[in-house]
Structures are given as C-alpha cells and as structure tokens.
Design a protein around this motif. Structure first.
Motif, mmCIF file in Angstrom:
data_model
loop_
_atom_site.group_PDB
_atom_site.id
_atom_site.type_symbol
_atom_site.label_atom_id
_atom_site.label_comp_id
_atom_site.label_asym_id
_atom_site.label_seq_id
_atom_site.Cartn_x
_atom_site.Cartn_y
_atom_site.Cartn_z
ATOM 1 N N TYR A 189 0.856 -1.193 0.000
ATOM 2 C CA TYR A 189 0.000 0.000 0.000
ATOM 3 C C TYR A 189 0.885 1.233 0.000
ATOM 4 C CZ TYR A 189 -3.684 3.301 1.194
ATOM 5 O OH TYR A 189 -4.566 4.353 1.177
ATOM 6 N N ARG A 190 0.648 2.098 -0.980
ATOM 7 C CA ARG A 190 1.396 3.341 -1.056
ATOM 8 C C ARG A 190 0.685 4.386 -0.193
ATOM 9 N NH1 ARG A 190 5.549 4.808 -3.931
ATOM 10 N NH2 ARG A 190 5.418 2.979 -5.299
ATOM 11 N N VAL A 191 1.224 4.587 1.006
ATOM 12 C CA VAL A 191 0.612 5.497 1.975
ATOM 13 C C VAL A 191 0.668 6.926 1.466
ATOM 14 C CG1 VAL A 191 0.690 6.299 4.362
ATOM 15 C CG2 VAL A 191 1.291 3.928 3.826
ATOM 16 N N THR A 192 1.826 7.315 0.959
ATOM 17 C CA THR A 192 2.010 8.613 0.305
ATOM 18 C C THR A 192 2.798 8.359 -0.974
ATOM 19 O OG1 THR A 192 4.131 9.125 1.361
ATOM 20 C CG2 THR A 192 2.128 9.696 2.588
ATOM 21 N N GLU A 193 3.075 9.423 -1.733
ATOM 22 C CA GLU A 193 3.879 9.257 -2.933
ATOM 23 C C GLU A 193 5.268 8.749 -2.598
ATOM 24 O OE1 GLU A 193 3.139 9.497 -6.232
ATOM 25 O OE2 GLU A 193 1.100 9.526 -5.428
ATOM 26 N N ALA A 194 5.722 8.981 -1.362
ATOM 27 C CA ALA A 194 7.079 8.605 -0.980
ATOM 28 C C ALA A 194 7.145 7.296 -0.199
ATOM 29 C CB ALA A 194 7.727 9.721 -0.152
ATOM 30 N N LEU A 195 6.078 6.944 0.534
ATOM 31 C CA LEU A 195 6.124 5.814 1.463
ATOM 32 C C LEU A 195 5.260 4.656 0.963
ATOM 33 C CD1 LEU A 195 6.954 4.566 4.186
ATOM 34 C CD2 LEU A 195 4.938 5.684 5.202
ATOM 35 N N LYS A 196 5.868 3.475 0.895
ATOM 36 C CA LYS A 196 5.155 2.267 0.497
ATOM 37 C C LYS A 196 5.386 1.181 1.539
ATOM 38 C CE LYS A 196 4.655 -0.940 -3.434
ATOM 39 N NZ LYS A 196 5.179 -1.275 -4.784
ATOM 40 N N LEU A 197 4.296 0.575 2.006
ATOM 41 C CA LEU A 197 4.365 -0.496 2.988
ATOM 42 C C LEU A 197 3.972 -1.820 2.330
ATOM 43 C CD1 LEU A 197 2.629 1.221 6.064
ATOM 44 C CD2 LEU A 197 5.070 1.143 5.503
ATOM 45 N N THR A 198 4.658 -2.892 2.716
ATOM 46 C CA THR A 198 4.381 -4.223 2.164
ATOM 47 C C THR A 198 4.344 -5.234 3.299
ATOM 48 O OG1 THR A 198 5.520 -3.673 0.098
ATOM 49 C CG2 THR A 198 5.146 -6.008 0.542
ATOM 50 N N ALA A 199 3.384 -6.138 3.246
ATOM 51 C CA ALA A 199 3.301 -7.201 4.250
ATOM 52 C C ALA A 199 2.859 -8.486 3.575
ATOM 53 C CB ALA A 199 2.310 -6.822 5.357
ATOM 54 N N GLY A 200 3.382 -9.610 4.081
ATOM 55 C CA GLY A 200 3.019 -10.897 3.522
ATOM 56 C C GLY A 200 2.985 -11.973 4.582
ATOM 57 N N VAL A 201 2.256 -13.054 4.306
ATOM 58 C CA VAL A 201 2.145 -14.161 5.254
ATOM 59 C C VAL A 201 1.967 -15.462 4.473
ATOM 60 C CG1 VAL A 201 -0.366 -13.938 5.501
ATOM 61 C CG2 VAL A 201 0.990 -14.939 7.364
ATOM 62 N N ARG A 202 2.465 -16.560 5.034
ATOM 63 C CA ARG A 202 2.339 -17.856 4.391
ATOM 64 C C ARG A 202 2.175 -18.927 5.464
ATOM 65 N NH1 ARG A 202 4.831 -19.065 -0.822
ATOM 66 N NH2 ARG A 202 4.508 -21.255 -1.389
ATOM 67 N N TYR A 203 1.238 -19.827 5.247
ATOM 68 C CA TYR A 203 1.065 -20.991 6.117
ATOM 69 C C TYR A 203 1.557 -22.214 5.356
ATOM 70 C CZ TYR A 203 -1.117 -24.976 8.404
ATOM 71 O OH TYR A 203 -1.332 -26.191 9.009
ATOM 72 N N THR A 204 2.429 -23.017 6.004
ATOM 73 C CA THR A 204 3.026 -24.185 5.358
ATOM 74 C C THR A 204 2.841 -25.422 6.217
ATOM 75 O OG1 THR A 204 4.736 -22.790 4.340
ATOM 76 C CG2 THR A 204 5.152 -25.163 4.405
ATOM 77 N N ASP A 205 2.473 -26.521 5.578
ATOM 78 C CA ASP A 205 2.370 -27.816 6.246
ATOM 79 C C ASP A 205 3.335 -28.776 5.554
ATOM 80 O OD1 ASP A 205 1.307 -30.665 6.551
ATOM 81 O OD2 ASP A 205 0.032 -29.603 7.974
ATOM 82 N N ASP A 206 4.295 -29.329 6.323
ATOM 83 C CA ASP A 206 5.364 -30.175 5.792
ATOM 84 C C ASP A 206 5.297 -31.569 6.363
ATOM 85 O OD1 ASP A 206 7.007 -28.792 3.987
ATOM 86 O OD2 ASP A 206 7.968 -27.690 5.611
#
Length: 745
Positions: free
Chosen positions: A431-448
């Motif tokens: 998400y680009r909060v402002t023209e200068a600041l961009k935030l990124t988040a991710g998540v993953r669930y894994t079953d091995d």
C-alpha cells in the motif's frame, strides 16, 4: 601481496561509488551522457525496478555469466559474485551447496535440505540433486538475500537464487557461441527464437560443455591408464525448448521441456595435502597428480529431464497464473574418499590410515510442483497477490561402500526411500501510503511432512533398517517499508520470519538422525541510490538475524557419517555494499563487499572431531573413549566473514560500429571454517581468484571474438576437506585459458 592489492582495489571501488553520493547533487548532466541502466527484477513475483524492492537483491546479467563460465566453469563459479553468497560442493559438478549470509548446509547427501532455494523459470529446484542444472541461455540471475518464506515458500530462511532463461519473442533472434581452451576444454552454446505463427513462437537452446582428462592417477591401479591421464574430464550436455502460445491478448501459455546428460569426474580428494599445525597446502599437493587405489577414478553420471507449463489469464484488474512443474532424475558414481592408499609404505606421501570408498549405485528422483497465484495488475495504490502451492518429492537412493582397493562388489549396500510433501497458502499486499512511502506485508502458512524408510541390503548389521517420519506446520511472514527520499535515493527496512522444515538423515544406516524445524527472525535496513545523474548505482544493507533450533550436519570425525543436530540458537549480523559506476573514457566499474559475522549459541552442543593428526582449538570433552568438541561460539561452517568482488570493464570504439573491449574480474572469501569444530588446519584464511577477457566485436554484424583467462594466477584454494586422520582436502578449478567466438542475429 595479491591479496592485499585485491582488498585495496575492492575498498577503493566501493569508495568511488560512495564518493558519487557526495557529488550527486553537483555533477553537470552535460559532462557525461553514458550511464548505468535500470535493472528490472521479479524478486516479488512481479516486474519492478530493483530500487523498488524493499530488501537486498543483486542481479547478474547474461554478459557476466558468459564471462565467468568461459573455460568450463559450472554453477560453483557464482560464489562471492554478489555480497554474502558462498557456493561449494564435495560432489563435483552436481549437487552444489549454497550459503547466504552464512546460512547453508554442508550435508553432501541428495536427501539433504538447504536454507537457500533455487528457482528456475518459476519452478523450485528443491533437492540439492537438481540445483546443479547447468546455466545456459540465461536472461538474468537474481540473488535474494534474507528470508523469502512468503512468496517462495519452504526452505528459504537464507534467501533465493532465482534464474530466468531467455523466453520466446515475436522476432527471429538467436546466438551461437564456441569456446576452445586448454585442458581440451570446449563449450558450445546456442539459443534461437523462431516465430511460428502470429500467436505461436519457440525458443530452442542447448549446451555442450567438455573437458579432457588432465589428472594422472599415479598409483596406476587396475582401473587407471598407466600411459595417460585418468581424471578431470566431463561431458555436460543440456537442452531446453520453450513453446509460447498467446491466442488472445489476455491468455498466454509457456510450455518448457528440459534435459541434461552429464558424465564426468567427481571431486578429487587429496590425502595429506595439509601439514599438522598449518592450513596451507604442502609439498604433497600436485594439481595434476593423485594416488587412488579405489573409486574407479571417481566417475559420476547424472541424467535429468523436466516439463513445466505456465498459463496466465489477464482479467483486467488481476491476472491468474498457474504453474505445473515436474522433474525426473537418475545418477550413479563412486569416489576414493580418503584420497590415498592405505597399503602404501609408511614414508609415501599418499599413505592413509585406512581405505574409504563409497558412492551412489543408483538414485531415482521424482519432483512435482503445483502453484496457483492471483495478482493485481497496474500501479494502483493498493497491490496484492494470493496463492496456493503444493510440492511432492520421492527419492530412492541406493549407496554402496567398497573395499577401497578396486573391488567391484560393494561390501555394504544401503537402500533408502524418502517421500516428502508440502502444501501452503500465501498472500502479500502493498500500500502506497504517500507518494514517498510504500508499505508491504506478507504471510504464508506451510504444512510439511517427510517419511523415510531404509534398510541395509548387504553388509553389517545384516537386515539393519530404520523408518521414521517428521512433520511440522509453520507461519512465515514479513513486513517492510520503502521510503523515497528523492528521485535518486530510497531507504528501506524489513522484518521477516523464515522457516526450514524438519529433516531426516539415514544414508549411513544403522545411524539414523532427525532435526527439528528451524526458524529465523531477520531484521534489515538499507538504501538504494542512483547517483551522478544516472552514472552510478550504490546499494547498502545492514542486517541481524537469530535462528532458533538451528539445523546443522555433523559430518565425520573419523567415520564420514552424517548426523543431524539442532543447536539451541544461531546468530548472524553484517553489512553489505554493492554498486556500479561509469567512470568515463570507456571505463566502468562494479564492486561488492560484505562482512558477515556468525556464531553458534549452544553451551551444551558437542560434535566429533578429526583424529590426532589435526590441531583442534575448541575445548575437548571425553564421551567414553571418544573426543568431542564444544562448538559454542564457533562460526557457522562455510560462512566467510568477508566476501568481495570487483569487475573493471573497458570499451574503445574503433569506428563503423566496431569496438575493442577488455575486462578483469576478481572475487575473494576470507576467514571461513570448513567444519562445525575449529582446528588450525581447517580454518581458511583468504581465497581469491581473478579473470581476464579481451576482444573485438562488430555491433552491426553481431560478431564477437575474445580471448580469456580464468584463475589468472592459478590460485590453489582449499574449498573443502575430509576430516579423517590424513588431512585430505579438495581444491578449486585450475587456471584455464582459450578463445571464444560468438555470433548474434
């Protein structure tokens, strides 16, 4: 002396790049028009400028890979080409082991897991068996440093090596390249794109990499040639076909078929090549001579085939992509592990205390991957992608131990089968909060899960067998921020949790061990700058990470077995710099350097050590009658504290679109331990190599002729060892030189 010069040159190169930052605001755009190109990467599963990626990533292009592969080099030549990257192998030209920021796995077995993942054309090469697939017709190679568990899944707590080959296009294009050099080296590579219809095009590429035997087995065993050389040869033949079909503007498909047939010499172990109390190669070492009474000249054979299908449909607001991949492989080989002759006289330089000969009688690998991903399109303020992934693998490995003196029938045969599968769901949003600041988040669930079943077919204990299963489920995640200070400077910060699944090691039955999952918490921050009005680029990163339940492989002591162990914790921190600069007058410079400090944190962890012929510096604890070393505080194995690389290019226009070119490239690794325990002999100081290449090219006709030299100074660098009681080592490639002709159309 050369080591000092290289260090000064690399530091000076970084200083030049840094100086660009100070001058960026005052340089006149009229003074120089040539600059460094923008780099587009797919490190986050979408195309973007490398300065927009909120973590450390370095890209190597086709030209760089072409230069370092001259003379027959394989994927091991990537070592230290980017900051914090180490690559080594005790399995010859297949089954390489990768390390990023010190995190890796020294296990030589095909069933071993690694914390660095290799992804070729969007298909993960999970097994170490597959990671040695030769590099040819490569568009770009990206090294993603730090945990990548959100978008790339399991076994990526250290990072990812992402390889993209050249894909078909709408134009008829191609190239052919032929290299001939010393040691009977021949490398022939080609790639051709052929538009077949308005909607169908094909890319066909191939590689033949050859070298003659150049090392003499001077023991003249029954399997050796008394009048000629016996080892060092290889024939590596590989081919790839891409078939791209785009029936509409929205639908695109890519079918890929690959094959490899490799036959060559494995790692050449050399007994007594170190002297007790020293880590320098001694007078017993001779590049062109070995003394083997077993191993049948250390032969290796491997065949690999693969198929993949990528289908993408653009819905407008988002694109749905599905990828199916399948790999199949088989191999065999043998090796004189002790590197000498036990029956030799006591004064012989190649005398060993006992014989050790083992190898792969046969292996059979099957891997299948399935991925479905839906990603938003465009440059909207909110971007996202979600997906699911499934991977399954089955490997059957039949290994043999021999009498070590040329006997054809193994004295012990172990037959193991390991089945593994993993499924996961993941998502990432930015998400680009402002023209200068961009935030990124991710998540993953894994079953091995992994299931192992093995038995001793021949040998002691007769009928010995073992069966076990491991499994786990984990959540990986990352959060990052990218801030644009101005058009030339971005700052970033990232927090990420990575995960490597549980492991099983049962190659050396009746020894059967397992290791719990390891998890990594990583913190990094840095900058990505474009300087001097586009004439320079400089990136810097500082990081720190902590590993819980860190997986290690304790190899040997005196018996060459593999035992999995978990350390309570592992810690690492460091600084990385890399960049490029156009210096003017036809000169350009690229350089990189890293400081990586790693440390094992477990006050109770003990491992077996070498025999009495080496100088262990760790505290020793007696467990019964066996010596064990306390490794708390030691660095991770094969984790250089310092790495550096430098490349200087020169181009002189000659008129009529012809030019003379020359380049020199150098890499260095300094202060790294070969094993978990520390000893004087197995702690390496500085290893470096350099290359030269010069020639002429005609840009209009696509012609290029060049001469090259690899390992210019013929450095003899220890890259690994066998810690029996005879100080056995193996070393880097020798100096190679030759000529190279290329035609592009």
């Amino acid at each position: 002396m050369l080591r000092s010069v290289f260090l000064v040159a690399t530091v000076s190169g970084i200083a030049l790049l840094s100086a660009g930052a100070a001058s960026a605001q005052t340089a006149s755009p009229a003074t120089e028009t040539t600059g460094v190109d923008d780099i587009v990467v797919t490190a986050q599963r979408r195309s973007e400028n490398i300065r927009e990626v909120p973590f450390a990533v370095t890209a190597l292009n086709t030209q760089t890979l072409k230069e370092i592969s001259a003379g027959g080099a394989d994927i091991l030549s990537l070592s230290a080409r980017v900051p914090s990257l180490q690559v080594e192998s005790s399995n010859g030209r297949y089954a390489p082991r990768f390390y990023i920021r010190g995190l890796g796995n020294v296990d030589f077995d095909f069933t071993a897991s690694q914390p660095v993942s290799v992804v070729l054309d969007d298909v993960v090469l999970e097994s170490v068996y597959l990671k040695g697939f030769p590099l040819f017709d490569v568009q770009q190679l990206e090294v993603l440093r730090g945990p990548q568990g959100t978008l790339f899944g399991r076994n990526t707590p250290a990072g990812v090596i992402k390889i993209d080959s050249v894909k078909p296009s709408d134009d008829f294009t191609g190239f052919g390249s032929l290299t001939y050099g010393n040691l009977g080296s021949v490398r022939a590579e080609t790639g051709v794109t052929m538009p077949l219809t308005d909607t169908l095009s094909m890319r066909v590429s191939g590689l033949w990499n050859h070298r003659d035997d150049w090392v003499d087995n001077a023991y003249n065993a029954s399997f050796a040639d008394a009048d000629g050389d016996d080892l060092g040869n290889f024939d590596d033949v590989a081919a790839r076909v891409h078939l791209a079909w785009t029936p509409t503007d929205r639908l695109s498909t890519l079918l890929t078929l690959q094959a490899r047939d490799y036959d060559g010499t494995g790692t050449m172990n050399r007994a007594n090549s170190l002297t007790k109390g020293s880590n320098e190669l001694n007078g017993n070492f001779d590049r062109e001579t070995v003394y083997y009474d077993g191993g049948r000249n250390n032969f290796q054979k491997q065949k690999t085939t693969s198929q993949s299908l990528r289908v993408a449909y653009d819905f407008g607001a988002a694109t749905l992509t599905g990828i199916i991949g399948a790999y199949q492989g088989s191999s065999s080989g043998d090796g004189d592990i002790d590197g000498g002759v036990a029956s030799a006289s006591a004064t012989a330089s190649y005398k060993t205390p006992f014989n050790s000969e083992s190898g792969t009688l046969s292996s059979d690998l099957r891997q299948n991957t399935y991925e479905l991903r839906l990603a938003s399109n465009g440059d909207a303020r909110l971007g996202w992608q979600v997906g699911a992934f499934y991977w399954d693998e089955r490997i059957n490995l039949v290994t043999g131990t021999f009498n070590g003196v040329g006997g054809l029938q193994p004295t012990k045969v172990t037959d193991i089968t390991q089945k593994s599968d993993s499924w996961s769901v993941f998502g990432q949003t930015s998400y680009r909060v402002t023209e200068a600041l961009k935030l990124t988040a991710g998540v993953r669930y894994t079953d091995d899960s992994r299931d192992y079943n093995g038995r001793i077919v021949t040998g002691t204990p007769v009928g010995g067998q073992g069966a076990t299963s491991v499994g786990d489920e984990q959540v990986s995640w990352d959060v990052s921020a990218l801030y644009e200070i101005n058009d030339g400077l971005n700052l970033f910060a990232r927090v990420a949790k990575g995960y490597r699944g549980p492991s099983i090691q049962g190659r050396n039955l009746p020894v059967l061990t397992t290791a719990d999952s390891e998890t990594v918490m990583s913190y990094e921050t840095g900058f990505k700058a474009r300087l001097w009005d586009g004439r320079a680029r400089l990136n810097g990163t500082a990081y720190i990470y902590e590993v819980d339940d860190m997986q290690f492989t304790a190899i040997g002591g005196a018996d060459n077995t593999n035992r999995l162990i978990n350390a309570d914790k592992g810690e690492g921190h460091g600084v990385e710099l890399d960049g490029d600069i156009y210096l003017g007058a036809g000169f350009s410079l690229s350089a990189g350097a890293a400081w990586n400090h790693t440390e094992i944190k477990d006050s109770d962890l003990l491992v077996a050590v070498c025999g009495s012929n080496c100088t262990v510096t760790d505290p020793i604890v007696m467990v019964g009658t066996t010596r064990r070393a306390k490794i708390d505080g030691n660095p991770f194995p094969q984790a250089p504290e310092y790495t550096a690389n430098l490349t200087l290019n020169y181009v002189l226009p000659l008129g009529d679109d012809t030019e003379f070119f020359a380049s020199t490239d150098w890499v260095m690794q300094k202060d790294f331990n070969l094993f978990l325990y520390e000893s004087v002999e197995f702690m390496q100081d500085t290893a470096f190599e350099g290359g030269l290449r010069a020639g002429w090219r005609d840009l209009n006709r696509g012609l290029e002729a060049a001469a090259y030299v690899r390992n210019v100074t013929d450095e003899e660098n220890v890259i690994g060892a066998i810690d029996f009681n005879n100080l056995t080592t193996f070393v880097n490639e020798p100096r190679t030189y030759g000529v190279q002709l290329t035609k592009r159309f």
